[in-house]
Design a protein around this motif. Structure first.
Motif, PDB file in Angstrom:
ATOM      1  N   ALA A 163       0.819  -1.213   0.000  1.00 41.47           N
ATOM      2  CA  ALA A 163       0.000   0.000   0.000  1.00 41.47           C
ATOM      3  C   ALA A 163       0.851   1.260   0.000  1.00 41.47           C
ATOM      4  N   GLU A 164       2.110   1.136   0.463  1.00 40.19           N
ATOM      5  CA  GLU A 164       3.039   2.268   0.426  1.00 40.19           C
ATOM      6  C   GLU A 164       3.619   2.476  -0.974  1.00 40.19           C
ATOM      7  N   GLY A 165       3.253   1.613  -1.903  1.00 42.93           N
ATOM      8  CA  GLY A 165       3.741   1.735  -3.267  1.00 42.93           C
ATOM      9  C   GLY A 165       5.021   0.979  -3.542  1.00 42.93           C
ATOM     10  N   ARG A 166       5.412   0.100  -2.632  1.00 40.06           N
ATOM     11  CA  ARG A 166       6.649  -0.665  -2.822  1.00 40.06           C
ATOM     12  C   ARG A 166       6.435  -1.805  -3.811  1.00 40.06           C
ATOM     13  N   ALA A 167       7.427  -2.044  -4.629  1.00 36.42           N
ATOM     14  CA  ALA A 167       7.400  -3.172  -5.552  1.00 36.42           C
ATOM     15  C   ALA A 167       7.611  -4.466  -4.778  1.00 36.42           C
ATOM     16  N   ASN A 168       7.235  -5.599  -5.391  1.00 33.68           N
ATOM     17  CA  ASN A 168       7.382  -6.897  -4.733  1.00 33.68           C
ATOM     18  C   ASN A 168       8.810  -7.143  -4.267  1.00 33.68           C
ATOM     19  N   LYS A 169       9.784  -6.796  -5.109  1.00 33.28           N
ATOM     20  CA  LYS A 169      11.181  -7.041  -4.753  1.00 33.28           C
ATOM     21  C   LYS A 169      11.613  -6.198  -3.557  1.00 33.28           C
ATOM     22  N   ASP A 170      11.046  -4.980  -3.434  1.00 34.12           N
ATOM     23  CA  ASP A 170      11.372  -4.128  -2.288  1.00 34.12           C
ATOM     24  C   ASP A 170      10.757  -4.686  -1.007  1.00 34.12           C
ATOM     25  N   VAL A 171       9.543  -5.209  -1.116  1.00 31.49           N
ATOM     26  CA  VAL A 171       8.895  -5.840   0.036  1.00 31.49           C
ATOM     27  C   VAL A 171       9.733  -7.036   0.501  1.00 31.49           C
ATOM     28  N   ALA A 172      10.218  -7.806  -0.470  1.00 32.12           N
ATOM     29  CA  ALA A 172      11.055  -8.963  -0.128  1.00 32.12           C
ATOM     30  C   ALA A 172      12.307  -8.534   0.626  1.00 32.12           C
ATOM     31  N   ALA A 173      12.906  -7.427   0.202  1.00 29.90           N
ATOM     32  CA  ALA A 173      14.119  -6.944   0.865  1.00 29.90           C
ATOM     33  C   ALA A 173      13.826  -6.473   2.289  1.00 29.90           C
ATOM     34  N   VAL A 174      12.724  -5.761   2.460  1.00 28.70           N
ATOM     35  CA  VAL A 174      12.363  -5.257   3.787  1.00 28.70           C
ATOM     36  C   VAL A 174      12.094  -6.402   4.754  1.00 28.70           C
ATOM     37  N   LEU A 175      11.392  -7.426   4.280  1.00 30.52           N
ATOM     38  CA  LEU A 175      11.005  -8.542   5.147  1.00 30.52           C
ATOM     39  C   LEU A 175      12.052  -9.655   5.182  1.00 30.52           C
ATOM     40  N   ASP A 176      13.097  -9.509   4.337  1.00 24.10           N
ATOM     41  CA  ASP A 176      14.168 -10.506   4.256  1.00 24.10           C
ATOM     42  C   ASP A 176      13.621 -11.887   3.903  1.00 24.10           C
ATOM     43  N   VAL A 177      12.789 -11.917   2.875  1.00 20.24           N
ATOM     44  CA  VAL A 177      12.245 -13.167   2.360  1.00 20.24           C
ATOM     45  C   VAL A 177      12.449 -13.187   0.854  1.00 20.24           C
ATOM     46  N   SER A 178      12.150 -14.293   0.222  1.00 18.90           N
ATOM     47  CA  SER A 178      12.327 -14.397  -1.224  1.00 18.90           C
ATOM     48  C   SER A 178      11.206 -13.678  -1.962  1.00 18.90           C
ATOM     49  N   LEU A 179      11.480 -13.343  -3.221  1.00 18.56           N
ATOM     50  CA  LEU A 179      10.473 -12.707  -4.066  1.00 18.56           C
ATOM     51  C   LEU A 179       9.275 -13.636  -4.262  1.00 18.56           C
ATOM     52  N   ASP A 180       9.529 -14.927  -4.422  1.00 24.04           N
ATOM     53  CA  ASP A 180       8.436 -15.892  -4.582  1.00 24.04           C
ATOM     54  C   ASP A 180       7.523 -15.895  -3.363  1.00 24.04           C
ATOM     55  N   THR A 181       8.103 -15.761  -2.180  1.00 22.83           N
ATOM     56  CA  THR A 181       7.307 -15.738  -0.957  1.00 22.83           C
ATOM     57  C   THR A 181       6.395 -14.516  -0.927  1.00 22.83           C
ATOM     58  N   VAL A 182       6.935 -13.355  -1.296  1.00 24.06           N
ATOM     59  CA  VAL A 182       6.124 -12.136  -1.331  1.00 24.06           C
ATOM     60  C   VAL A 182       4.994 -12.267  -2.342  1.00 24.06           C
ATOM     61  N   GLU A 183       5.311 -12.813  -3.517  1.00 24.11           N
ATOM     62  CA  GLU A 183       4.279 -12.953  -4.547  1.00 24.11           C
ATOM     63  C   GLU A 183       3.181 -13.907  -4.093  1.00 24.11           C
ATOM     64  N   SER A 184       3.553 -14.936  -3.345  1.00 22.90           N
ATOM     65  CA  SER A 184       2.544 -15.864  -2.813  1.00 22.90           C
ATOM     66  C   SER A 184       1.656 -15.176  -1.780  1.00 22.90           C
ATOM     67  N   HIS A 185       2.275 -14.389  -0.888  1.00 20.86           N
ATOM     68  CA  HIS A 185       1.495 -13.651   0.104  1.00 20.86           C
ATOM     69  C   HIS A 185       0.561 -12.653  -0.573  1.00 20.86           C
ATOM     70  N   ARG A 186       1.088 -11.959  -1.579  1.00 22.25           N
ATOM     71  CA  ARG A 186       0.268 -10.972  -2.296  1.00 22.25           C
ATOM     72  C   ARG A 186      -0.930 -11.647  -2.958  1.00 22.25           C
ATOM     73  N   GLU A 187      -0.687 -12.757  -3.628  1.00 22.75           N
ATOM     74  CA  GLU A 187      -1.779 -13.460  -4.299  1.00 22.75           C
ATOM     75  C   GLU A 187      -2.848 -13.899  -3.303  1.00 22.75           C
ATOM     76  N   ARG A 188      -2.428 -14.417  -2.147  1.00 24.57           N
ATOM     77  CA  ARG A 188      -3.396 -14.905  -1.152  1.00 24.57           C
ATOM     78  C   ARG A 188      -4.196 -13.758  -0.531  1.00 24.57           C
ATOM     79  N   LEU A 189      -3.513 -12.672  -0.182  1.00 24.11           N
ATOM     80  CA  LEU A 189      -4.235 -11.580   0.477  1.00 24.11           C
ATOM     81  C   LEU A 189      -5.201 -10.901  -0.500  1.00 24.11           C
ATOM     82  N   MET A 190      -4.820 -10.800  -1.764  1.00 20.04           N
ATOM     83  CA  MET A 190      -5.727 -10.212  -2.749  1.00 20.04           C
ATOM     84  C   MET A 190      -6.954 -11.090  -2.953  1.00 20.04           C
ATOM     85  N   ARG A 191      -6.739 -12.396  -2.923  1.00 20.81           N
ATOM     86  CA  ARG A 191      -7.864 -13.318  -3.070  1.00 20.81           C
ATOM     87  C   ARG A 191      -8.800 -13.233  -1.857  1.00 20.81           C
TER      88      ARG A 191
END
Length: 212
Positions: A163-191
Motif C-alpha cells: 500500500a506504500e507503493g513498494r514493488a514486490n522485490k522491495d517488500v522482499a528486501a524489507v522482510l528478508d524473504v524471497s520474491l516468490d514468498t512475497v508474490e505468494s502472500h500478495r496473491e493470497r491476500l488479494m484473493r
C-alpha cells in the motif's frame, strides 16, 4: 525515460510534450487518435503512455484494453477531463496506476510519469477522494464481514508495504524473504480481500487506515 503522448487536442498535446521535455524526458512520438496511439506504441515501445480518454477512432479505454493483449505494455498515465467516479473507477479497474484530471496543476504531470514508470500509483487532487468514496460504496454493498482478520500477520505486513507503493522485490528486501514468498502472500491476500490490482490495495489500506 521514453514517453508517448496521445491527445486529440493539438494544443494540449504540445503543451504536455513541452512540460515533459523541459525536464529531460524524451517524447518519442505524439498521437491524435486511438488507432495512431496503438501503432506508435508498437513502433516506439515507450516506457510510459500519457493517454487522453476521449479520442476519436478508439477511445482511451479501448486503447488500454488492446495494449493489455500486447507483448510490450507501457505504463499508463491517464490525462482526462473526466472527474466522475465511473471513468476514474473504470480506469483503475483496468490497471491504470496514474490518473490526472486536466484541471490539475502542471506540477503533477512529471511526478505522475515517474511514478507510473516505477510501478507506483499517482492520482491528482480530488481523484483519490472519488476513488475512496466509490470503493467504500462498493464494499458496503457486499454481503458478509470484513475479511481483514482472516489475513495472517505476514500477509498484513505485506499489505501495508504494498500500500506504500513498494514493488514486490522491495517488500522482499524489507522482510528478508524471497520474491516468490512475497508474490505468494500478495496473491493470497488479494484473493481473501477480493482485490484485483495495486490501486485497489491502496484504496483498501486507506479505508482501513493502515497507512501512516
Amino acid at each position: 525515460m521514453r514517453v508517448l503522448v496521445a491527445d486529440d487536442h493539438s494544443i494540449v498535446r504540445r503543451g504536455v510534450c513541452r512540460l515533459l521535455e523541459i525536464t529531460g524526458i524524451t517524447v518519442v512520438a505524439e498521437a491524435a487518435d486511438g488507432l495512431e496511439t496503438l501503432h506508435l506504441c508498437i513502433q516506439h515501445r515507450p516506457d510510459v503512455l500519457v493517454l487522453d480518454l476521449g479520442m476519436p477512432k478508439l477511445n482511451g479505454f479501448e486503447v488500454i484494453a488492446r495494449l493489455r493483449t500486447m507483448e510490450h505494455q507501457p505504463a499508463i498515465v491517464v490525462l482526462s477531463v473526466y472527474e466522475d467516479a465511473f471513468h476514474i473507477m473504470h480506469a483503475v479497474e483496468m490497471g491504470v496506476g496514474a490518473y490526472l484530471v486536466k484541471s490539475a496543476t502542471d506540477e503533477d504531470l512529471v511526478p505522475a510519469v515517474y511514478a507510473a514508470a516505477a510501478g507506483r500509483l499517482f492520482f491528482s487532487s480530488g481523484v483519490t477522494a472519488v476513488l475512496v468514496e466509490g470503493y467504500v460504496g462498493r464494499l458496503s454493498n457486499q454481503d458478509g464481514a470484513d475479511p481483514y482478520q482472516s489475513l495472517t500477520a505476514r500477509e498484513k505486513q505485506v499489505l501495508r508495504l504494498l500500500a506504500e507503493g513498494r514493488a514486490n522485490k522491495d517488500v522482499a528486501a524489507v522482510l528478508d524473504v524471497s520474491l516468490d514468498t512475497v508474490e505468494s502472500h500478495r496473491e493470497r491476500l488479494m484473493r481473501k480481500l477480493n482485490l484485483h490490482n495495486g490501486a485497489e490495495i491502496v484504496l483498501y489500506a486507506m479505508r482501513k487506515k493502515l497507512m501512516a
